[in-house]
Design an enzyme around this catalytic site. Structure first.
Site, PDB file in Angstrom:
ATOM      1  CE  LYS A 129      -4.484   1.003   0.441  1.00 13.51           C
ATOM      2  NZ  LYS A 129      -5.650   0.283  -0.095  1.00 13.51           N
TER       3      LYS A 129
ATOM      4  CB  VAL B 172     -27.775   2.439  -2.840  1.00 17.09           C
ATOM      5  CG1 VAL B 172     -28.513   1.328  -2.124  1.00 17.09           C
ATOM      6  CG2 VAL B 172     -28.386   3.802  -2.503  1.00 17.09           C
ATOM      7  N   GLY B 173     -24.109   3.135  -3.231  1.00 18.76           N
ATOM      8  CA  GLY B 173     -23.144   3.728  -4.162  1.00 18.76           C
ATOM      9  C   GLY B 173     -22.806   2.705  -5.227  1.00 18.76           C
TER      10      GLY B 173
ATOM     11  CB  VAL C 250     -20.153  -2.055  -3.943  1.00 19.76           C
ATOM     12  CG1 VAL C 250     -20.355  -3.537  -3.660  1.00 19.76           C
ATOM     13  CG2 VAL C 250     -18.716  -1.776  -4.346  1.00 19.76           C
TER      14      VAL C 250
END
Ligand code: NAD
Length: 353
Positions: free
Chosen positions: A82, A180-181, A183
């Site tokens: 990362k 409810v974006g 994905v």
């Protein structure tokens, strides 16, 4: 000195840290390579205005280790890494900064492959890509990972339903989807197709109304979602929503969603869920569709391959749940053990070279 850096690295056995500074572009970044036993360390770059360097260091150490576990349990030939860029993503971005960062990524010689994360856009990655090929998720390549992520979540949810209800058919089952974006909407579409009864919440009113109308989902309030009498709770927005407060209110018997770090404290809340008989599907395994999509790009594999790999999340979930029951150990612990076991086993295979 308290918490010297190399000592911090040895805590979770990180292989390498690269501290990056460039006064001309203002770049300040840390790249962490946690483990490359299974392959190059893949994990996104996050741009964030940390309060201090220690916060940035802690974040990059924790997130890179998480990627090792996610990639391992997903059966990918990837290690975990990362990067964090310390700065304000609204004010400090420039072509020069990202190209300088790309040079640092390139200096690792392929040991680290980067991608977008919080605060980073496809345009930023295009600049990074001018200096290194060790980048995935570029515009026009593998594309939006959300459909693959949602499909994996749906598969794991069905496997958990099979264990908890004796059938993986979700018709008539009540599912609460928080967020409810990208994905969340795909997940709602799979659930609606199977005639589940779907409740949704979101802070963004327009998304909420649109998704409700399109799929016949029932809108509930931001806190009401924790109170609903549902079978399954699917957190697809924020981390740490499984905590002391919500566990007192949640009535579901399965928790399976896309959000990262769903448990406020995994040792405490993992144990409570086991005692309450709630099946918790470990988030880092369940939401691996995103990294599966990246892996397909690295290896030149098709989107069909990625969906097929995401489908395997059904079997992995089943394996975790069976072992959790047999050993009487919380699911998150079993998932960690399985990730560690694969690294150990493949590490032994690789040694004789
Ligand atoms: P997104 O930003 O598109 O969607 C998140 C949604 O949650 C937004 O609509 C937002 O308005 C809503 N939200 C924010 N706060 C909320 C609250 N308090 N209550 C209800 N809704 C709220 O993000 P996404 O790409 O859909 O990802 C969802 C989650 O899954 C994130 O935690 C992300 O880290 C994780 N995840 C995503 C992927 C991927 O492929 N996109 C992969 C792995 C993990």
């Amino acid at each position: 000195m308290e918490n010297p850096v190399v000592e911090r690295m040895s805590e979770y056995n990180h292989e390498q840290l690269l501290f990056c500074n460039d006064n001309a572009t203002g770049l300040k970044a840390i790249i962490a390579v946690h483990n490359t036993t299974l392959g190059p360390a893949l994990g996104g770059t996050r741009m964030w205005q940390y309060n201090n360097e220690l916060e940035a260091l802690n974040d990059v150490l924790r997130l890179s280790r998480g990627m090792t576990y996610k990639n391992s349990i997903s059966g990918l030939n990837l290690g975990g890494g990362k990067a964090v860029i310390i700065g304000d993503s609204r004010k400090q971005k420039s072509e020069a900064l990202f190209r300088r960062f790309g040079k640092f990524v390139e200096s690792l010689g392929g040991k680290y492959i980067t991608a977008e994360d919080v605060g980073i856009s496809p345009q930023d990655m295009t600049w990074v890509n001018m200096e290194t090929n060790n980048v995935v998720g570029l515009p026009g390549k593998s594309g939006d990972p959300s459909p693959v992520t949602a499909y994996g979540v749906y598969m794991g949810m069905k496997a958990a339903a099979k264990k908890q209800f004796g059938t993986d058919n979700l018709a008539g089952k009540k599912v609460a989807v928080q967020g409810v974006g990208h994905v969340g909407e795909y997940l709602v579409s799979y659930l609606a197709k199977e005639n589940a009864i779907v409740y949704i919440s979101d802070i963004h009113e327009a998304s909420l109304q649109r998704v409700s109308k399109k799929y016949g989902a029932i809108v509930v309030g931001l806190d009401e979602i924790y109170e609903k009498d549902v079978d399954i709770y699917a957190p697809c927005a924020l981390g740490a929503t499984v905590n002391d407060f919500t566990l007192d209110h949640l009535k579901c018997s399965i928790i399976a969603g896309a959000a990262n770090n769903q448990l406020a404290d995994e040792t405490v809340h993992g144990e409570i869920m086991k005692e309450k008989g709630i099946i918790y599907v470990p988030d880092f395994m369940l939401n691996a569709g995103g990294v599966i999509n990246c892996y397909a790009e690295v290896k030149g594999l098709s989107s069909e391959w990625a969906m097929g790999k995401a489908e395997e999340i059904y079997q992995t979930t089943t394996n975790i749940l069976e072992r959790s029951q047999a050993d009487n150990v919380p699911t998150y612990k079993i998932a960690n053990q399985m990730a560690e076991e694969r690294i150990e086993a493949i590490g032994r295979v690789k040694l004789p070279m």
